[in-house]
Design a protein around this motif. Structure first.
Motif, PDB file in Angstrom:
ATOM      1  N   GLY A 105      26.949  -1.823 -42.737  1.00 14.23           N
ATOM      2  CA  GLY A 105      26.758  -0.587 -41.995  1.00 14.23           C
ATOM      3  C   GLY A 105      27.564   0.587 -42.498  1.00 14.23           C
ATOM      4  N   ARG A 106      28.204   0.462 -43.670  1.00  7.23           N
ATOM      5  CA  ARG A 106      29.008   1.552 -44.212  1.00  7.23           C
ATOM      6  C   ARG A 106      28.361   2.228 -45.422  1.00  7.23           C
ATOM      7  N   GLY A 107      27.237   1.711 -45.869  1.00  8.42           N
ATOM      8  CA  GLY A 107      26.567   2.291 -47.031  1.00  8.42           C
ATOM      9  C   GLY A 107      27.227   1.964 -48.358  1.00  8.42           C
ATOM     10  N   LEU A 108      28.126   0.966 -48.382  1.00 12.26           N
ATOM     11  CA  LEU A 108      28.890   0.690 -49.601  1.00 12.26           C
ATOM     12  C   LEU A 108      28.020   0.115 -50.712  1.00 12.26           C
ATOM     13  N   ILE A 109      27.112  -0.793 -50.362  1.00 13.92           N
ATOM     14  CA  ILE A 109      26.257  -1.385 -51.384  1.00 13.92           C
ATOM     15  C   ILE A 109      25.368  -0.322 -52.027  1.00 13.92           C
TER      16      ILE A 109
END
Length: 330
Positions: A105-109
């Motif tokens: 849910g953090r957009g890291l990927i």
């Protein structure tokens, strides 16, 4: 050793064989979450196996045939991205990812994948980037969609699943020209205050919204997620016809839940193909282009359109406050 910042608290850097112990501790946290979706050989169970996994990618990197990079959040390894294959002669590579559940849910990927794809296109001349995933892996499919990839097709029952069945493998891809155009569309004015952490949070809200109505393979859609990403007073507006239709959350969710569960609309998905996000303090706006597909009354359809979404910062984090959409002509 280099490290590329992804947010104020996350970095991307090479994942080397000497990281074996740290990699194993990370897999212990992620094991049950990722095991259904990755090769069993990747999910090492001791330090020796962990070192062997990383050595395989180090060997690929040495032969210019792949590579693996880890994502560290607040100093802890939480996932990563890789090139499963990398062929500069053909101009084709395959990218992939994995992530432990606590970091979702953090957009890291998405950010990490953007970094390695930028490098593949700009520095190595790669013309086609592929993303291969099992048909039921909705999170991986959502990443491919957020990267602006197109669904090329599905290899049906392409290999055994180890439990007596067989696995369908989806092929997604983006071409170099399309990638450059997407990147140009993401560019924003210097006057816009852009926080990487906030952008990642907004990316996650949009991904949850789009994924809430997906029902591939007969999966039950997670429509309740709409109440989580919106403020209670949120509005959703269809401007497809001559007159706007304005829904509150319940009015929007209930009829869609019905058609997604009674067989009217099956194998449905929608995904962003491009977006521009503007953040001003505690409010934000996102303009998106999107595609959708599925079977309506048993007949396959594809379509697309545009969405405009407003966000507000609340004591419990960022939330959607309104969303409006218009479909392209049939």
């Amino acid at each position: 050793m280099f490290a590329l910042p992804l947010t104020d608290s996350a970095v991307l850097r090479p994942l080397e064989p000497w990281h074996a112990e740290e990699f194993l501790y990370h897999l212990d946290r992620a094991r049950e979450h990722i095991l259904p979706w990755v090769s069993p050989a990747f999910v090492a169970r001791d330090v020796g196996e962990a070192r062997a996994v990383l050595q395989r990618y180090a060997d690929k990197r040495a032969c210019d045939g792949g590579g693996i990079w880890g994502i560290w959040l607040d100093g802890r390894l939480i996932g990563g991205v890789m090139f499963v294959s990398f062929d500069t002669a053909l101009g084709v590579c395959e990218a992939g990812c994995w992530l432990e559940p606590g970091a979702q849910g953090r957009g890291l990927i998405t950010r990490a994948a953007e970094r390695i794809i930028d490098w593949a296109v700009d520095e190595r001349g790669i013309a086609r980037i592929e993303w291969r995933t099992k048909s039921g892996n909705e999170r991986s499919i959502a990443v491919a969609q957020r990267l602006g990839m197109s669904h090329d097709g599905t290899l049906r029952q392409v290999y055994p699943d180890g439990a007596g069945g067989r696995i369908d493998l989806e092929i997604w891809s983006v071409l170099a020209d399309g990638w450059r155009a997407r990147r140009a569309g993401r560019a924003c004015s210097p006057a816009i205050i852009m926080s990487a952490d906030v952008k990642a949070e907004l990316d996650g809200l949009m991904a949850t919204f789009l994924g809430a109505f997906a029902n591939p393979g007969g999966a039950r859609p997670n429509v309740e997620a709409i109440y989580e990403v919106f403020i209670p007073e949120g509005m959703i507006i269809s401007n497809v016809g001559a007159t706007p239709v304005i829904y509150d959350l319940r009015q929007f969710v209930e009829p869609r839940e019905k058609i997604l569960t009674d067989g009217t609309l099956t194998e449905f998905r929608e995904w962003e193909t491009s977006e521009t996000t503007e953040i001003y303090g505690s409010i934000a706006h996102r303009f998106s282009e999107y595609r959708k597909s599925g079977y309506l009354h048993g007949e396959w359809f594809e379509g697309g359109g545009t969405k405009t979404t407003q966000f507000v910062k609340t004591p419990s984090g960022w939330k959607m406050s309104s969303l409006a959409w218009d479909d392209e002509p049939a």
